[in-house]
Write a protein that holds these residues in place. Structure first.
Motif, PDB file in Angstrom:
ATOM      1  N   HIS A  27       0.798  -1.223   0.000  1.00  0.00           N
ATOM      2  CA  HIS A  27       0.000   0.000   0.000  1.00  0.00           C
ATOM      3  C   HIS A  27       0.832   1.276   0.000  1.00  0.00           C
ATOM      4  N   GLU A  28       2.093   1.192   0.482  1.00  0.00           N
ATOM      5  CA  GLU A  28       2.856   2.419   0.692  1.00  0.00           C
ATOM      6  C   GLU A  28       4.292   2.096   1.072  1.00  0.00           C
ATOM      7  N   LEU A  29       5.113   3.161   1.111  1.00  0.00           N
ATOM      8  CA  LEU A  29       6.410   3.068   1.748  1.00  0.00           C
ATOM      9  C   LEU A  29       6.220   3.452   3.205  1.00  0.00           C
ATOM     10  N   ILE A  30       6.642   2.596   4.103  1.00  0.00           N
ATOM     11  CA  ILE A  30       6.425   2.797   5.534  1.00  0.00           C
ATOM     12  C   ILE A  30       7.572   3.622   6.095  1.00  0.00           C
ATOM     13  N   ASP A  31       7.236   4.696   6.815  1.00  0.00           N
ATOM     14  CA  ASP A  31       8.280   5.607   7.291  1.00  0.00           C
ATOM     15  C   ASP A  31       8.566   5.465   8.783  1.00  0.00           C
ATOM     16  N   LYS A  32       8.227   4.324   9.367  1.00  0.00           N
ATOM     17  CA  LYS A  32       8.510   4.078  10.778  1.00  0.00           C
ATOM     18  C   LYS A  32       9.796   3.260  10.924  1.00  0.00           C
ATOM     19  N   ASP A  33      10.530   3.505  12.026  1.00  0.00           N
ATOM     20  CA  ASP A  33      11.770   2.780  12.315  1.00  0.00           C
ATOM     21  C   ASP A  33      12.713   2.809  11.107  1.00  0.00           C
ATOM     22  N   GLN A  34      12.790   3.974  10.476  1.00  0.00           N
ATOM     23  CA  GLN A  34      13.551   4.123   9.247  1.00  0.00           C
ATOM     24  C   GLN A  34      15.051   4.225   9.536  1.00  0.00           C
ATOM     25  N   LYS A  35      15.858   3.780   8.568  1.00  0.00           N
ATOM     26  CA  LYS A  35      17.302   3.938   8.616  1.00  0.00           C
ATOM     27  C   LYS A  35      17.723   4.985   7.582  1.00  0.00           C
ATOM     28  N   TYR A  36      18.882   5.567   7.811  1.00  0.00           N
ATOM     29  CA  TYR A  36      19.363   6.623   6.919  1.00  0.00           C
ATOM     30  C   TYR A  36      20.836   6.393   6.589  1.00  0.00           C
ATOM     31  N   ILE A  37      21.282   7.027   5.498  1.00  0.00           N
ATOM     32  CA  ILE A  37      22.700   7.022   5.138  1.00  0.00           C
ATOM     33  C   ILE A  37      23.133   8.470   4.939  1.00  0.00           C
ATOM     34  N   SER A  38      24.429   8.684   4.919  1.00  0.00           N
ATOM     35  CA  SER A  38      24.956  10.045   4.797  1.00  0.00           C
ATOM     36  C   SER A  38      24.697  10.612   3.408  1.00  0.00           C
ATOM     37  N   GLN A  39      24.720  11.935   3.322  1.00  0.00           N
ATOM     38  CA  GLN A  39      24.552  12.626   2.046  1.00  0.00           C
ATOM     39  C   GLN A  39      25.651  12.199   1.067  1.00  0.00           C
ATOM     40  N   LYS A  40      26.870  12.042   1.593  1.00  0.00           N
ATOM     41  CA  LYS A  40      27.998  11.659   0.743  1.00  0.00           C
ATOM     42  C   LYS A  40      27.774  10.285   0.111  1.00  0.00           C
ATOM     43  N   LEU A  41      27.375   9.297   0.934  1.00  0.00           N
ATOM     44  CA  LEU A  41      27.148   7.948   0.411  1.00  0.00           C
ATOM     45  C   LEU A  41      25.968   7.938  -0.556  1.00  0.00           C
ATOM     46  N   TYR A  42      24.957   8.716  -0.237  1.00  0.00           N
ATOM     47  CA  TYR A  42      23.793   8.831  -1.128  1.00  0.00           C
ATOM     48  C   TYR A  42      24.211   9.337  -2.507  1.00  0.00           C
ATOM     49  N   GLU A  43      25.057  10.369  -2.538  1.00  0.00           N
ATOM     50  CA  GLU A  43      25.498  10.942  -3.807  1.00  0.00           C
ATOM     51  C   GLU A  43      26.272   9.912  -4.629  1.00  0.00           C
ATOM     52  N   GLU A  44      27.022   9.056  -3.945  1.00  0.00           N
ATOM     53  CA  GLU A  44      27.804   8.035  -4.645  1.00  0.00           C
ATOM     54  C   GLU A  44      26.911   6.941  -5.241  1.00  0.00           C
ATOM     55  N   LEU A  45      25.786   6.663  -4.587  1.00  0.00           N
ATOM     56  CA  LEU A  45      24.969   5.504  -4.963  1.00  0.00           C
ATOM     57  C   LEU A  45      23.698   5.829  -5.752  1.00  0.00           C
ATOM     58  N   LYS A  46      23.272   7.087  -5.720  1.00  0.00           N
ATOM     59  CA  LYS A  46      21.929   7.397  -6.217  1.00  0.00           C
ATOM     60  C   LYS A  46      21.731   7.098  -7.714  1.00  0.00           C
ATOM     61  N   LYS A  47      22.784   7.232  -8.503  1.00  0.00           N
ATOM     62  CA  LYS A  47      22.626   6.993  -9.938  1.00  0.00           C
ATOM     63  C   LYS A  47      22.160   5.573 -10.223  1.00  0.00           C
ATOM     64  N   GLU A  48      22.666   4.611  -9.449  1.00  0.00           N
ATOM     65  CA  GLU A  48      22.355   3.204  -9.681  1.00  0.00           C
ATOM     66  C   GLU A  48      21.213   2.671  -8.823  1.00  0.00           C
ATOM     67  N   TYR A  49      21.018   3.266  -7.642  1.00  0.00           N
ATOM     68  CA  TYR A  49      20.145   2.607  -6.662  1.00  0.00           C
ATOM     69  C   TYR A  49      19.004   3.471  -6.129  1.00  0.00           C
ATOM     70  N   GLU A  50      18.765   4.624  -6.745  1.00  0.00           N
ATOM     71  CA  GLU A  50      17.659   5.468  -6.285  1.00  0.00           C
ATOM     72  C   GLU A  50      16.411   5.187  -7.132  1.00  0.00           C
ATOM     73  N   PRO A  51      15.287   4.786  -6.485  1.00  0.00           N
ATOM     74  CA  PRO A  51      14.071   4.474  -7.249  1.00  0.00           C
ATOM     75  C   PRO A  51      13.366   5.741  -7.755  1.00  0.00           C
ATOM     76  N   LYS A  52      12.672   5.577  -8.870  1.00  0.00           N
ATOM     77  CA  LYS A  52      11.997   6.708  -9.519  1.00  0.00           C
ATOM     78  C   LYS A  52      10.501   6.447  -9.675  1.00  0.00           C
ATOM     79  N   LYS A  53       9.769   7.524  -9.874  1.00  0.00           N
ATOM     80  CA  LYS A  53       8.332   7.436 -10.134  1.00  0.00           C
ATOM     81  C   LYS A  53       8.058   6.504 -11.311  1.00  0.00           C
ATOM     82  N   GLY A  54       7.054   5.643 -11.156  1.00  0.00           N
ATOM     83  CA  GLY A  54       6.684   4.707 -12.218  1.00  0.00           C
ATOM     84  C   GLY A  54       7.357   3.363 -12.098  1.00  0.00           C
ATOM     85  N   GLU A  55       8.405   3.270 -11.273  1.00  0.00           N
ATOM     86  CA  GLU A  55       9.062   1.990 -11.041  1.00  0.00           C
ATOM     87  C   GLU A  55       8.321   1.223  -9.947  1.00  0.00           C
TER      88      GLU A  55
END
Length: 456
Positions: free
Chosen positions: A307-335
């Motif tokens: 039904h949704e992406l659940i935002d409870k008990d969420q984990k996070y990563i640093s902005q730096k690691l996100y920038e390194e990985l987002k091209k390959e591993y960031e989901p987009k609308k319609g996926e």
């Protein structure tokens, strides 16, 4: 940032807790705000009854049944505001009758006391008949508006001050005395009713969301002739050796007739392998050492529902690691995000871009054929997809779903108009669910604002 508190000896006289964690500045500030309102009482001073659930000596969890009339509400089923109704388990009638003193009533407040302690949920008639486990405590009262009370328990004041009382190191928990000691903000009856009505409206909207999703599933199953599909186990099946060789499996569970029926029906309705419809890309696992308290989302299996992406008990990563990985591993609308490990076969079609990275237990499905993503996600979540996941597991509870098995899942291709009809119902369901969540957040916010305005 203040990381310590100075406590007067007089404040410790008669205290039940001497551990430093209990006196963290955040907890002391919340307590102080409540005291300033002059409208608080201890939970134990409100007329009502606390009931603990049955322990292991009273009920053997091997007696669970997957379908039945008598629900067994486990600790993990107690979610914020309302118990979940997904992945339900039930107990035989004889166990329910034997443990009837633990049966739930409409209006009961369930509080988780083990696992993730301090979550409050209210019981409604749709959950019944049911009994609850020792991982929760029930509070039964007519002396307070329980819909308001649930909003208070799930507000920052209720949750944090229950968190403050959690005991233990490895197995943390709350006991009844901890619940009794919780300070409770009690506004006027009219205000309780106003906030309680927000929670009631949210429940009605959430029920509407569930109904719309069921309607979407029913349209699919009726079109496929599977509306009354039974999953009973057959005692035997006759299989050609060529089928065994093609499947590279020879266990009897894999060749049960119920699975073959799903495959046959899908083929009869233009079935295509999932790998023909989408490109599939696995997520990334940076390791627990990369987790941060804040930053960009790290989306795990527990973050995804149909039904949704659940935002409870969420984990996070640093902005730096996100920038390194987002091209390959960031989901987009319609996926579509699809779980392959832990709870395999849960699919959710994204209606917006997400700033975050998916874990290696999740697959990104990007459409390469003209098919509605909400329709495709519902097919995977329906009996059509779930039977194939179960078959690949060999009839057992599985931790992993192999990428080749994912690619080979057969998806029925209904006419475009039917796909759109199903997708529209799914989208309406998601919209209603979001509205319900907004109402619940508003109810919590209203409680917090009232306390803070009265404490000035």
């Amino acid at each position: 940032m203040v990381v310590f508190s100075i406590i007067q000896k007089s404040q410790l006289e008669g205290a039940k807790r001497l551990d430093a964690e209990y006196y963290q500045p955040e907890y002391l500030a919340l307590q102080k705000n409540l005291e300033k309102t002059k409208s608080i009482t201890q939970w134990g001073d409100i007329e009502g009854k606390f009931i603990t659930g049955p322990f292991g000596s009273e009920f053997n969890t091997d007696n669970y049944v997957q379908e039945g009339k008598y629900r067994y509400v486990r600790g993990k089923d107690v979610k914020e505001f309302f118990p979940t109704d997904e992945d339900n388990v039930y107990v035989p009638k004889e166990d329910y009758e034997r443990l009837k003193k633990y049966s739930l009533l409409k209006g009961d407040v369930l509080v988780s006391v083990v696992g993730t302690p301090g979550i409050g949920a209210i019981v409604d008639s749709k959950l019944l008949p049911a009994i609850f486990s020792c991982k929760s405590t029930v509070y039964r009262t007519r002396s307070i508006n329980t819909f308001y009370f649930i909003a208070y328990l799930n507000s920052s004041y209720g949750r944090k001050l229950l968190e403050r009382s959690v005991r233990g190191a490895v197995q943390t928990g709350l006991n009844i005395d901890d619940l009794r000691d919780l300070p409770v903000f009690l506004p006027s009856t009219d205000v309780q009713e106003e906030i309680g009505d927000m929670v009631r409206d949210a429940k009605k909207t959430l029920d509407e969301s569930k109904s719309l999703y069921v309607q979407a599933e029913n349209v699919l199953l009726e079109e496929l002739g599977l509306k009354d599909f039974k999953t009973d186990e057959d005692l035997y099946s006759i299989v050609n050796f060529s089928d065994i060789k093609a499947a590279n499996r020879m266990d009897a569970e894999y060749f049960q007739p119920k699975y073959e029926k799903i495959i046959s029906v899908s083929r009869a309705h233009g079935g295509m392998a999932l790998g023909e419809l989408v490109t599939i890309k696995k997520g990334f696992e940076p390791g627990a050492d990369a987790y941060e308290d804040e930053g960009k989302l790290f989306i795990r299996v527990s973050s995804i529902s149909k039904h949704e992406l659940i935002d409870k008990d969420q984990k996070y990563i640093s902005q730096k690691l996100y920038e390194e990985l987002k091209k390959e591993y960031e989901p987009k609308k319609g996926e579509i995000l699809l779980t392959k490990d832990a709870s395999p076969g849960v699919a959710y079609a994204l209606d917006t871009n997400v700033e975050g990275i998916i874990s290696s237990a999740i697959l990104r499905l990007k459409l390469k054929e003209e098919i509605n993503p909400d329709y495709l996600a519902l097919c995977i979540n329906s009996v059509v997809g779930q039977m194939q996941v179960e078959r690949d597991a060999g009839g057992s509870v599985i931790a992993h779903w192999k990428p080749e098995q994912v690619k080979n899942m057969l998806v029925p291709i209904l006419p475009k108009a039917t796909q759109e009809k199903i997708a529209e119902l799914v989208q309406e369901s998601h919209i209603a669910r979001k509205k319900a969540k907004e109402l619940l957040e508003e109810a919590k916010r209203k409680v917090e604002e009232l306390i803070e305005s009265k404490s000035k």
